[in-house]
Scaffold this motif. Structure first.
Motif, PDB file in Angstrom:
ATOM      1  N   ASN A 102       0.852  -1.182   0.000  1.00 11.49           N
ATOM      2  CA  ASN A 102       0.000   0.000   0.000  1.00 11.49           C
ATOM      3  C   ASN A 102       0.893   1.240   0.000  1.00 11.49           C
ATOM      4  O   ASN A 102       1.631   1.470   0.947  1.00 11.49           O
ATOM      5  N   ALA A 103       0.824   2.017  -1.079  1.00 11.59           N
ATOM      6  CA  ALA A 103       1.699   3.188  -1.197  1.00 11.59           C
ATOM      7  C   ALA A 103       1.077   4.433  -0.582  1.00 11.59           C
ATOM      8  O   ALA A 103       1.735   5.466  -0.505  1.00 11.59           O
ATOM      9  N   GLY A 104      -0.174   4.341  -0.152  1.00 13.01           N
ATOM     10  CA  GLY A 104      -0.832   5.522   0.417  1.00 13.01           C
ATOM     11  C   GLY A 104      -0.741   6.684  -0.545  1.00 13.01           C
ATOM     12  O   GLY A 104      -1.110   6.554  -1.715  1.00 13.01           O
ATOM     13  N   ASP A 105      -0.194   7.829  -0.048  1.00 11.61           N
ATOM     14  CA  ASP A 105      -0.055   8.956  -0.987  1.00 11.61           C
ATOM     15  C   ASP A 105       1.408   9.133  -1.422  1.00 11.61           C
ATOM     16  O   ASP A 105       1.803  10.176  -1.909  1.00 11.61           O
ATOM     17  N   GLN A 106       2.209   8.085  -1.248  1.00 13.49           N
ATOM     18  CA  GLN A 106       3.635   8.163  -1.597  1.00 13.49           C
ATOM     19  C   GLN A 106       3.903   7.915  -3.084  1.00 13.49           C
ATOM     20  O   GLN A 106       4.955   8.253  -3.591  1.00 13.49           O
ATOM     21  N   ILE A 107       2.975   7.241  -3.753  1.00 10.79           N
ATOM     22  CA  ILE A 107       3.127   7.013  -5.192  1.00 10.79           C
ATOM     23  C   ILE A 107       1.837   7.483  -5.872  1.00 10.79           C
ATOM     24  O   ILE A 107       0.742   7.181  -5.410  1.00 10.79           O
ATOM     25  N   LYS A 108       2.015   8.235  -6.941  1.00 18.20           N
ATOM     26  CA  LYS A 108       0.869   8.784  -7.659  1.00 18.20           C
ATOM     27  C   LYS A 108       0.011   7.647  -8.216  1.00 18.20           C
ATOM     28  O   LYS A 108       0.523   6.691  -8.784  1.00 18.20           O
ATOM     29  N   GLU A 109      -1.297   7.772  -8.065  1.00 13.98           N
ATOM     30  CA  GLU A 109      -2.184   6.680  -8.494  1.00 13.98           C
ATOM     31  C   GLU A 109      -2.090   6.389  -9.989  1.00 13.98           C
ATOM     32  O   GLU A 109      -2.334   5.274 -10.424  1.00 13.98           O
ATOM     33  N   THR A 110      -1.681   7.395 -10.779  1.00 13.78           N
ATOM     34  CA  THR A 110      -1.615   7.165 -12.226  1.00 13.78           C
ATOM     35  C   THR A 110      -0.374   6.369 -12.646  1.00 13.78           C
ATOM     36  O   THR A 110      -0.284   5.940 -13.790  1.00 13.78           O
ATOM     37  N   ILE A 111       0.586   6.199 -11.726  1.00 14.47           N
ATOM     38  CA  ILE A 111       1.747   5.369 -12.091  1.00 14.47           C
ATOM     39  C   ILE A 111       1.893   4.157 -11.172  1.00 14.47           C
ATOM     40  O   ILE A 111       2.847   3.383 -11.299  1.00 14.47           O
ATOM     41  N   ILE A 112       0.942   3.965 -10.264  1.00 15.38           N
ATOM     42  CA  ILE A 112       1.074   2.852  -9.311  1.00 15.38           C
ATOM     43  C   ILE A 112       1.115   1.493 -10.036  1.00 15.38           C
ATOM     44  O   ILE A 112       1.826   0.578  -9.626  1.00 15.38           O
TER      45      ILE A 112
ATOM     46  N   ALA B 198     -11.678   0.061   2.716  1.00 17.32           N
ATOM     47  CA  ALA B 198     -12.082  -1.309   2.359  1.00 17.32           C
ATOM     48  C   ALA B 198     -10.910  -2.212   1.958  1.00 17.32           C
ATOM     49  O   ALA B 198     -11.120  -3.341   1.514  1.00 17.32           O
ATOM     50  N   MET B 199      -9.678  -1.735   2.156  1.00 13.55           N
ATOM     51  CA  MET B 199      -8.542  -2.496   1.628  1.00 13.55           C
ATOM     52  C   MET B 199      -8.480  -3.920   2.176  1.00 13.55           C
ATOM     53  O   MET B 199      -8.321  -4.881   1.416  1.00 13.55           O
ATOM     54  N   ASN B 200      -8.618  -4.065   3.499  1.00  9.33           N
ATOM     55  CA  ASN B 200      -8.434  -5.400   4.068  1.00  9.33           C
ATOM     56  C   ASN B 200      -9.514  -6.381   3.649  1.00  9.33           C
ATOM     57  O   ASN B 200      -9.216  -7.526   3.302  1.00  9.33           O
ATOM     58  N   SER B 201     -10.778  -5.919   3.638  1.00 11.40           N
ATOM     59  CA  SER B 201     -11.822  -6.851   3.202  1.00 11.40           C
ATOM     60  C   SER B 201     -11.675  -7.163   1.717  1.00 11.40           C
ATOM     61  O   SER B 201     -11.874  -8.297   1.284  1.00 11.40           O
ATOM     62  N   PHE B 202     -11.297  -6.161   0.946  1.00  9.24           N
ATOM     63  CA  PHE B 202     -11.070  -6.400  -0.486  1.00  9.24           C
ATOM     64  C   PHE B 202      -9.976  -7.445  -0.675  1.00  9.24           C
ATOM     65  O   PHE B 202     -10.105  -8.389  -1.470  1.00  9.24           O
ATOM     66  N   LEU B 203      -8.874  -7.305   0.080  1.00  8.57           N
ATOM     67  CA  LEU B 203      -7.745  -8.232  -0.070  1.00  8.57           C
ATOM     68  C   LEU B 203      -8.156  -9.668   0.262  1.00  8.57           C
ATOM     69  O   LEU B 203      -7.784 -10.613  -0.440  1.00  8.57           O
ATOM     70  N   ALA B 204      -8.963  -9.813   1.325  1.00  9.45           N
ATOM     71  CA  ALA B 204      -9.385 -11.160   1.724  1.00  9.45           C
ATOM     72  C   ALA B 204     -10.210 -11.806   0.617  1.00  9.45           C
ATOM     73  O   ALA B 204     -10.011 -12.980   0.267  1.00  9.45           O
ATOM     74  N   ILE B 205     -11.119 -11.033   0.031  1.00 12.52           N
ATOM     75  CA  ILE B 205     -11.970 -11.587  -1.037  1.00 12.52           C
ATOM     76  C   ILE B 205     -11.139 -11.898  -2.275  1.00 12.52           C
ATOM     77  O   ILE B 205     -11.267 -12.956  -2.895  1.00 12.52           O
TER      78      ILE B 205
END
Ligand code: C5P
Ligand code: C5P
Ligand code: ZN
Length: 465
Positions: free
Chosen positions: A363-373, A448-455
């Motif tokens: 999880n890059a949070g706001d450390q990496i721009k979403e358009t290049i993640i 929702a990251m953790n529930s998304f990851l589990a699914i």
């Protein structure tokens, strides 16, 4: 193929009735290449075009377009995931997309002006890109082949989407376009070392910066790269000592020595799929030797460094052939983009990748721009990850959390489809997603990251069982 061409003709005939068209495309290299091809073809046909680029097509974008009273709207490199919503819009839409249409049902086929390779048994992840679709459409816009010259940009888009990665060369419809491009002399292709920077990088930098494949003891290691060449007795500088030699400056014999030693080095260090080092490379014959526009992969990176930073117009103009002021600007953007990618991969190296049962993530949070993640996720998978699991990356975005996934080819062979896995899992937590079997993305609510990851972990497990 016949039905496919008939659809292209139907789409082109519809557009030919118009004097003014609005074009919506995707903010990556393929999206820019697609838009450039369609824009040129329309301009040549005397049709005015207004172009807009978006990160993804959602309801907000459709509403905005509807408010502008657009006449006909052409969607390139996106659209298939929003068919139902598009059908409800009052404007006429022409969709040229190569992402997997969710459901793949009769509804997608019934849509009158919808060109998508998946509906015709062609895989949009490696047999046809958005730019290739745009190229086929462009051929139907003109009766006297005047749009054939756009084939080089079609190849740039395909390579920008890594469509040549699976087989180390372009295949399927992409290959037909490549052969046309080569016949008319705008592109040449040959077997060579498939490492980024053939035209522009000093050779030791080219190996040092190679992330795909990762070269043990050389990638990310300036000393290691310099030693590799000195052990081989290859001069790094030109005879007058004034310039660094690039791959294109080497003799055939030198290249062969480097390639054999590199293969030996990788085999000795247990690098898997060493044969990926060698494959086809694509050269734009009309561009200056040694420029970033000469090599299709380097060209596509230049395009990525514009639109992904809110400067799509710069990339569009370059892809349409402008070589003046915007070219200078694009080189600055390219430097910035490379810095960001290096910083991104370093961030992942420092924070680490968490391994679950069937996937791994960071999880890059706001450390990496979403358009290049997504690009950073792909680079990290080969440069850092020690296993063969799909990699999933998160970055903050306006709408919540951007998700980007990249899968190893071996798992796709075993039944993995990252587009459906991410789409299904995101829907469970109130998000959405899509893409290709090998590379996909989406958006989910921020918490929702953790529930998304589990699914998703579960879903991927089911697919490859
Ligand atoms: O949206 P679009 O189809 O244009 O983008 C495809 C994405 O999939 C690109 O970002 C490309 O880098 C990625 N990809 C990948 N590995 C592959 C094929 C595609 O990371 N083998
Ligand atoms: O953004 P990223 O490079 O990770 O996207 C990988 C692939 O998934 C691209 O082909 C992109 O167009 C697709 N995608 C999508 N829907 C999203 C996000 C990404 O179809 N919401
Ligand atoms: Zn694309």
């Amino acid at each position: 193929m016949k039905r496919f061409e008939a659809t292209a003709k139907r789409c082109a005939d519809k557009v030919k009735e118009e004097r003014k068209v609005q074009l919506i495309s995707h903010i990556d290299a393929d999206g820019l290449a697609s838009a450039a091809i369609v824009t040129k073809a329309l301009k040549r046909a005397g049709i005015e075009v207004e172009v807009d680029f978006v990160k993804q097509l959602d309801k907000n974008v459709l509403e905005r377009v509807a408010r502008s009273d657009p006449g006909v709207v052409i969607f390139t490199d996106l659209g298939s995931s929003m068919l139902q919503d598009i059908a409800r819009c009052r404007f006429t839409s022409v969709i040229l997309d190569h992402h997997i249409p969710p459901g793949m049902d009769s509804e997608s086929l019934e849509f009158e002006f919808h060109m998508n390779p998946h509906l015709f048994g062609i895989n949009g992840a490696y047999e046809l890109s958005g730019s290739g679709l745009a190229y086929i459409f462009a051929q139907e816009m003109s009766e006297d082949h005047e749009n054939r010259d756009l084939a080089d940009i079609a190849i740039v888009g395909a390579v920008g989407d890594l469509q040549d990665k699976k087989h180390g060369q372009l295949v399927g419809v992409n290959r037909q376009i490549l052969e046309e491009a080569s016949r008319i002399g705008v592109i040449s292709y040959e077997k060579d070392l498939r490492i980024f920077g053939r035209q522009t990088r000093p050779i030791y930098r080219m190996l040092q910066y190679s992330s795909d494949p990762h070269l043990p003891g050389i990638s990310g290691d300036e000393r290691g790269s310099l030693d590799f060449f000195s052990n081989l007795g290859i001069d790094l500088k030109s005879t007058d000592g004034m310039t660094w030699r690039r791959w294109i400056d080497l003799t055939r014999g030198e290249k062969q020595r480097i390639v054999s030693r590199l293969i030996e080095h990788c085999v000795n260090h247990g690098v898997e799929e060493v044969d990926r080092l060698i494959g086809e490379v694509y050269t734009l014959e009309n561009e200056p030797v040694g420029s970033e526009l000469r090599d299709a992969t380097e060209f596509s990176t230049l395009l990525n460094s514009t639109a992904r930073y809110g400067e799509a117009q710069v990339g569009l103009e370059i892809a349409m052939g402008d070589r003046c002021e915007v070219y200078k600007r694009s080189k600055e953007l390219l430097r910035e983009h490379r810095r960001n990618l290096r910083a991104g991969v370093n961030f992942v190296r420092e924070t680490g990748i968490t391994v679950l049962n069937n996937i791994q993530y960071f999880n890059a949070g706001d450390q990496i721009k979403e358009t290049i993640i997504g690009i950073v996720a792909g680079m990290s998978a080969s440069a850092i990850s020690k296993n063969n699991l799909p990699i999933v990356a998160f970055a903050k975005c306006e709408e919540g959390l951007k998700v980007s996934g990249r899968a190893p080819q071996s798992l796709v062979k075993r039944g993995l489809n990252l587009a459906t896995a991410i789409d299904v899992s995101a829907a469970h937590v109130g998000g959405f997603g899509g893409g290709h079997d090998i590379a996909a993305g989406g958006v989910i609510p921020e918490d929702a990251m953790n529930s998304f990851l589990a699914i998703l972990d579960d879903e991927v497990g089911k697919q490859i069982k």
